[in-house]
Scaffold this active site. Structure first.
Site, PDB file in Angstrom:
ATOM      1  CB  SER A 142       2.468   3.066  -0.543  1.00  0.00           C
ATOM      2  OG  SER A 142       3.609   3.249  -1.112  1.00  0.00           O
ATOM      3  CE1 TYR A 155       1.278  -0.907  -3.870  1.00  0.00           C
ATOM      4  CE2 TYR A 155       2.966   0.778  -3.686  1.00  0.00           C
ATOM      5  CZ  TYR A 155       2.276  -0.104  -3.072  1.00  0.00           C
ATOM      6  OH  TYR A 155       2.576  -0.384  -1.901  1.00  0.00           O
TER       7      TYR A 155
HETATM    8  N1  LIG Z   1       6.772  -3.288   2.114  1.00  0.00           N
HETATM    9  C1  LIG Z   1       6.756  -2.338   1.701  1.00  0.00           C
HETATM   10  O1  LIG Z   1       7.951  -1.740   1.312  1.00  0.00           O
HETATM   11  C2  LIG Z   1       5.610  -1.253   1.769  1.00  0.00           C
HETATM   12  C3  LIG Z   1       5.813   0.115   1.502  1.00  0.00           C
HETATM   13  C4  LIG Z   1       4.511   0.775   1.470  1.00  0.00           C
HETATM   14  C5  LIG Z   1       3.358   0.108   1.580  1.00  0.00           C
HETATM   15  N2  LIG Z   1       3.072  -1.203   1.699  1.00  0.00           N
HETATM   16  C6  LIG Z   1       1.802  -1.766   1.790  1.00  0.00           C
HETATM   17  O2  LIG Z   1       1.659  -2.352   2.834  1.00  0.00           O
HETATM   18  C7  LIG Z   1       0.706  -3.419   2.793  1.00  0.00           C
HETATM   19  C8  LIG Z   1       1.094  -4.685   3.072  1.00  0.00           C
HETATM   20  O3  LIG Z   1       2.145  -5.116   2.185  1.00  0.00           O
HETATM   21  P1  LIG Z   1       3.521  -6.011   2.997  1.00  0.00           P
HETATM   22  O4  LIG Z   1       4.635  -5.274   2.691  1.00  0.00           O
HETATM   23  O5  LIG Z   1       3.388  -6.653   4.164  1.00  0.00           O
HETATM   24  O6  LIG Z   1       3.389  -7.334   1.669  1.00  0.00           O
HETATM   25  P2  LIG Z   1       3.234  -8.891   1.507  1.00  0.00           P
HETATM   26  O7  LIG Z   1       4.349  -9.270   2.424  1.00  0.00           O
HETATM   27  O8  LIG Z   1       3.452  -9.104   0.113  1.00  0.00           O
HETATM   28  O9  LIG Z   1       1.812  -9.156   2.215  1.00  0.00           O
HETATM   29  C9  LIG Z   1       0.606  -8.649   1.459  1.00  0.00           C
HETATM   30  C10 LIG Z   1      -0.562  -9.206   2.193  1.00  0.00           C
HETATM   31  O10 LIG Z   1      -1.661  -9.030   1.072  1.00  0.00           O
HETATM   32  C11 LIG Z   1      -2.522 -10.158   1.130  1.00  0.00           C
HETATM   33  N3  LIG Z   1      -3.035 -10.088  -0.175  1.00  0.00           N
HETATM   34  C12 LIG Z   1      -2.630  -9.981  -1.290  1.00  0.00           C
HETATM   35  N4  LIG Z   1      -3.567 -10.062  -2.240  1.00  0.00           N
HETATM   36  C13 LIG Z   1      -4.630 -10.360  -1.765  1.00  0.00           C
HETATM   37  C14 LIG Z   1      -6.041 -10.719  -1.997  1.00  0.00           C
HETATM   38  N5  LIG Z   1      -6.518 -10.569  -3.206  1.00  0.00           N
HETATM   39  N6  LIG Z   1      -7.033 -10.885  -1.154  1.00  0.00           N
HETATM   40  C15 LIG Z   1      -6.531 -10.906   0.339  1.00  0.00           C
HETATM   41  N7  LIG Z   1      -5.483 -10.651   0.589  1.00  0.00           N
HETATM   42  C16 LIG Z   1      -4.309 -10.394  -0.029  1.00  0.00           C
HETATM   43  C17 LIG Z   1      -1.406 -11.465   1.179  1.00  0.00           C
HETATM   44  O11 LIG Z   1      -2.124 -12.630   1.705  1.00  0.00           O
HETATM   45  P3  LIG Z   1      -2.272 -13.828   0.756  1.00  0.00           P
HETATM   46  O12 LIG Z   1      -1.497 -13.814  -0.352  1.00  0.00           O
HETATM   47  O13 LIG Z   1      -2.425 -14.943   1.733  1.00  0.00           O
HETATM   48  O14 LIG Z   1      -3.697 -13.437   0.400  1.00  0.00           O
HETATM   49  C18 LIG Z   1      -0.478 -10.818   2.451  1.00  0.00           C
HETATM   50  O15 LIG Z   1      -1.041 -11.315   3.773  1.00  0.00           O
HETATM   51  C19 LIG Z   1       0.400  -3.484   1.275  1.00  0.00           C
HETATM   52  O16 LIG Z   1      -1.043  -2.575   1.105  1.00  0.00           O
HETATM   53  C20 LIG Z   1       1.470  -2.705   0.546  1.00  0.00           C
HETATM   54  O17 LIG Z   1       0.911  -1.817  -0.479  1.00  0.00           O
HETATM   55  C21 LIG Z   1       4.309  -2.073   1.685  1.00  0.00           C
END
Ligand SMILES: NC(=O)c1ccc[n+]([C@@H]2O[C@H](COP(=O)([O-])OP(=O)(O)OC[C@H]3O[C@@H](n4cnc5c(N)ncnc54)[C@H](OP(=O)(O)O)[C@@H]3O)[C@@H](O)[C@H]2O)c1
Length: 248
Positions: A142, A155
């Protein structure tokens, strides 16, 4: 269809967090480029639904905080596809809390999901990739890992830990032709904010993410991830200006 990465044709991949946001967009982009994708998250129904729209894909539900489930997931994917060329460690969750109010149980959960889960998944695929003669591991960190942000210590430090592990593993595994890269997304429009655990409650109408630059789409970040798989670069930043924010 978005078939911009001919190098990916015929490969197999595991994408964690494939039920939503960046992971779902990545799974879709890889599948559109001829990759057979193992779809991982806790939500079997969402994964099955996605799998029906992505040719060659298969759901392997797993809770990425549970080590036995991660081991079983990788073993099932290996048995199903016969090989694992790419691992995208993307599942993750936010935790907003000032240091004073950070709960150790929640802190441990976030580290289990954002650091130890990806570590175990890497450990499971390394032997498979070594036996195959190589592979690619992409860990989603991130932009917050590059900064010191009040209220985000748990985080952002978890994401910095993941970046550190990734870049050390990159050197350790280079001789085995296993390429490890880390991706630093900027604020991306997904369910991330909604799913962030908050020590201090924020009203729903104030949970919309905002940032100093226009926010990115999940599809944009998926393009960065696919580009990183092809280029093998060590660090992939969603935007060049993020490189200047490094505190070290
Ligand atoms: N969005 C942003 O602004 C941003 C910025 C920087 C980095 N990121 C990183 O990008 C990655 C993806 O995030 P996103 O933005 O796509 O968020 P999101 O829409 O909330 O998706 C998160 C994903 O992680 C899965 N997940 C959560 N807990 C889990 C568990 N215990 N076991 C297995 N799967 C799990 C969820 O699936 P289920 O609930 O179905 O398990 C979902 O598919 C993350 O690592 C996040 O930290 C995001």
């Amino acid at each position: 269809m978005n078939e911009n990465y001919p190098e990916l044709q015929g490969k197999t991949a595991i994408v964690t967090g494939a039920s939503s946001g960046i992971g779902r967009a990545t799974a879709r982009l890889l599948a559109e480029n001829g990759v057979r994708v193992g779809l991982v998250s806790r939500s079997q129904d969402l994964l099955d639904e996605l799998s029906r729209t992505l040719p060659g894909s298969q759901a392997f539900p797993a809770d990425m905080t549970k080590v036995p489930q991660i081991k079983r997931m990788v073993s099932r994917a290996k048995n199903y596809f016969g090989r694992i060329d790419i691992l995208v460690n993307n599942a993750g969750q936010g935790y907003d809390a000032p240091v004073e109010k950070t709960e150790t149980g929640t802190f441990r959960y976030i580290y289990d999901l954002n650091v130890i889960g990806p570590l175990v998944a890497m450990q499971q695929v390394i032997s498979v990739m070594r036996a195959q003669g190589g592979g690619t591991i992409i860990n989603i960190s991130s932009g917050t890992a590059l900064m010191h942000l009040p209220g985000m210590s748990a985080y952002s430090s978890s994401k910095r830990a993941l970046a550190g592990i990734s870049l050390a593993a990159r050197q350790e595994l280079a001789a085995d032709r296993i390429v490890v890269s880390v991706v630093y997304p900027y604020i991306t429009l997904t369910n991330f904010e909604k799913n962030t655990i908050r020590a201090v409650p924020v009203p729903e109408d104030k949970q919309e993410p905002t940032g100093p630059y226009p926010l990115d789409s999940a599809e944009f970040v998926a393009g960065k991830i696919a580009g990183g798989i092809v280029s093998g670069e060590a660090e992939i930043f969603s935007h060049d200006w993020m490189k200047e924010r490094r505190p070290f």
